[in-house]
Design an enzyme around this catalytic site. Structure first.
Site, mmCIF file in Angstrom:
data_model
loop_
_atom_site.group_PDB
_atom_site.id
_atom_site.type_symbol
_atom_site.label_atom_id
_atom_site.label_comp_id
_atom_site.label_asym_id
_atom_site.label_seq_id
_atom_site.Cartn_x
_atom_site.Cartn_y
_atom_site.Cartn_z
ATOM 1 N N GLU A 143 0.852 -1.198 0.000
ATOM 2 C CA GLU A 143 0.000 0.000 0.000
ATOM 3 C C GLU A 143 0.880 1.239 0.000
ATOM 4 O O GLU A 143 1.935 1.276 0.642
ATOM 5 C CB GLU A 143 -0.893 -0.006 1.248
ATOM 6 C CG GLU A 143 -1.706 1.267 1.448
ATOM 7 C CD GLU A 143 -2.473 1.259 2.771
ATOM 8 O OE1 GLU A 143 -2.932 0.170 3.184
ATOM 9 O OE2 GLU A 143 -2.606 2.340 3.386
ATOM 10 N N GLU A 148 -2.712 11.730 3.535
ATOM 11 C CA GLU A 148 -3.483 11.153 4.636
ATOM 12 C C GLU A 148 -3.289 11.981 5.898
ATOM 13 O O GLU A 148 -2.194 12.480 6.170
ATOM 14 C CB GLU A 148 -3.051 9.705 4.896
ATOM 15 C CG GLU A 148 -3.846 9.023 6.003
ATOM 16 C CD GLU A 148 -3.411 7.589 6.245
ATOM 17 O OE1 GLU A 148 -4.244 6.789 6.726
ATOM 18 O OE2 GLU A 148 -2.248 7.259 5.969
#
Length: 431
Positions: A143, A148
């Site tokens: 990932e 974020e």
């Protein structure tokens, strides 16, 4: 054969010319997501949140009906794409939101995301990231987290999550951020669970443009009031490199979008991961965009208290705040101008895979979202004129929200006209 020599020379010249063009135009556009066609090749995730967030992910029809997705401003081709959440309903089962994942998947490439605004505020957990369609996580695919943050976080965190055997070196001379963890393995025993390897952007990062140094934010409220910016990620076999450019500072070749060349960019990357055999841990990843909330047993719930949200909101736990205060999330939305993927010429046909799928709705179904009555993201309306003035003074681009200042000025003009009229009536009555 006398004619052979000229033909060979012409062939050689063409080959040399192609090599020269390739050297200067290293990356070519392979995929573009923007405007009304943005959602064409994205799937809507509707299962329970794997991170145990306080969220209900809805399908495309529900998202359209409840205006959780849509277009803001411009025409169908150049509108910003809106991804929001339910900000009207009290809930005990999780706030409605969307999580979409591209049907395309890539290994290597240059990803460029032009973001006008991203969600922020207490309880929020937005992310722009890359994940495989493999249900095993992180598995052999891994990932990549591009953008974020949680709650009121003001700096972006770039993170890689992999299986065992991928540790990176902290060569801080090659990037401006701060590396907080070096082992990308989510099960590293000396790091927090699922931490991976992570680099945090500097607080009040700066960029030099036309001889001037400009401060900017990479996430949070200030990111939105400055009009967001452009994130670029170069994914190569031996390194993953990330840049962020606020409005007005994007390199010319990147802004043009035809053939960007990262080697020509003078700005130091914000993050760079190197020292791992990445191809053994990261491959066939799709683009994912979502907004979750809280997350029991995960760090968002923990930092809700330690980061000051409990004191700020007066609600002691994250899920209660998110469930009981829908209005707090009226401005918790993504505004995305475009996401583009570029490939090296040699890799363009071999680095991408695609799942079969159809959007399940017509482009005509996608609503136009009116955000003119909302404040600038995470800013109370009474402060809007001052903040817009500051943003304009600093050269920032407020974008679609700049209309609020025009509305304010028009309102003042109307008020002065009414006052003048009433004053005239008063003096006529006195006579």
């Amino acid at each position: 054969m006398p004619s052979a020599s000229p033909n060979i020379s012409l062939t050689a010249l063409v080959a040399v010319s192609c090599l020269a063009l390739t050297a200067h135009a290293r990356y070519i556009l392979s995929d573009s997501f923007q405007g009304a066609s943005f959602f064409d090749t994205f799937d809507f995730f509707t299962a329970s949140d794997p991170t145990d967030g306080f969220v209900q992910y809805v399908d495309s029809k529900t998202a359209i009906k409840n205006e959780l997705i849509g277009l803001v401003g411009g025409s169908q081709t150049d509108s910003s794409v809106y991804l929001g959440v339910d900000f009207k309903s009290v809930t005990t089962t999780g706030r409605q939101s969307v999580r979409i994942q591209s049907q395309q998947a890539w290994t290597h490439g240059l990803l460029v995301a032009d973001i006008q605004a991203s969600p922020s505020g207490c309880g929020s957990w937005p992310a722009l990231w890359m994940l495989s369609h493999n249900p095993v996580w992180p598995g052999e695919n891994g990932e990549i987290d591009i953008l974020e943050g949680v709650n009121n976080q003001v700096t972006n965190a770039f993170t890689l999550h992999t299986s065992a055997g991928c540790a990176v070196r902290n060569d801080s001379s090659t990037f401006s951020g701060t590396m907080s963890t070096v082992d990308c393995d989510v099960n590293d025993p000396v790091q927090p669970k699922n931490a991976g390897c992570s680099i945090t952007a500097p607080v009040n990062d700066t960029i030099k443009m036309n001889g001037q140094v400009r401060a900017h934010s990479t996430a949070g409220p200030k990111f939105n009031t400055q009009g967001g910016g452009v994130y670029a990620m170069l994914w190569e076999a031996d390194a993953l490199t990330f840049w962020f450019y606020p409005r007005g500072t994007v390199p010319a070749d990147l802004a043009a979008g035809s053939s960007p060349d990262p080697s020509s960019w003078s700005q130091k990357p914000v993050a760079k991961f190197q020292g791992c055999e990445f191809d053994a841990h990261l491959s066939n990843l799709s683009i994912v965009i979502n907004q979750s909330f809280c997350g029991k047993q995960n760090w968002p719930d923990q930092v809700y208290n330690t980061g000051g949200c409990a004191a700020q909101t007066g609600v002691s736990d994250c899920t209660s705040f998110v469930g009981q205060r829908p209005g707090a999330f009226a401005n918790a939305y993504w505004l995305i101008n475009s996401i583009k993927m570029y490939q090296e010429t040699a890799d363009a046909s071999s680095s991408k895979t695609k799942r079969d799928g159809t959007p399940g709705f017509s482009l005509l179904d996608i609503p136009v979202i009116d955000i003119s009555e909302r404040s600038l993201p995470y800013v109370e309306k009474r402060h809007v004129p001052r903040i817009i003035e500051q943003a304009q003074t600093s050269g920032a681009v407020v974008g679609v929200h700049a209309g609020l200042e025009q509305d304010r000025r028009a309102g003042v003009t109307r008020a002065l006209v009414i006052v003048g009229f009433l004053t005239s009536v008063f003096f006529v009555a006195m006579l």
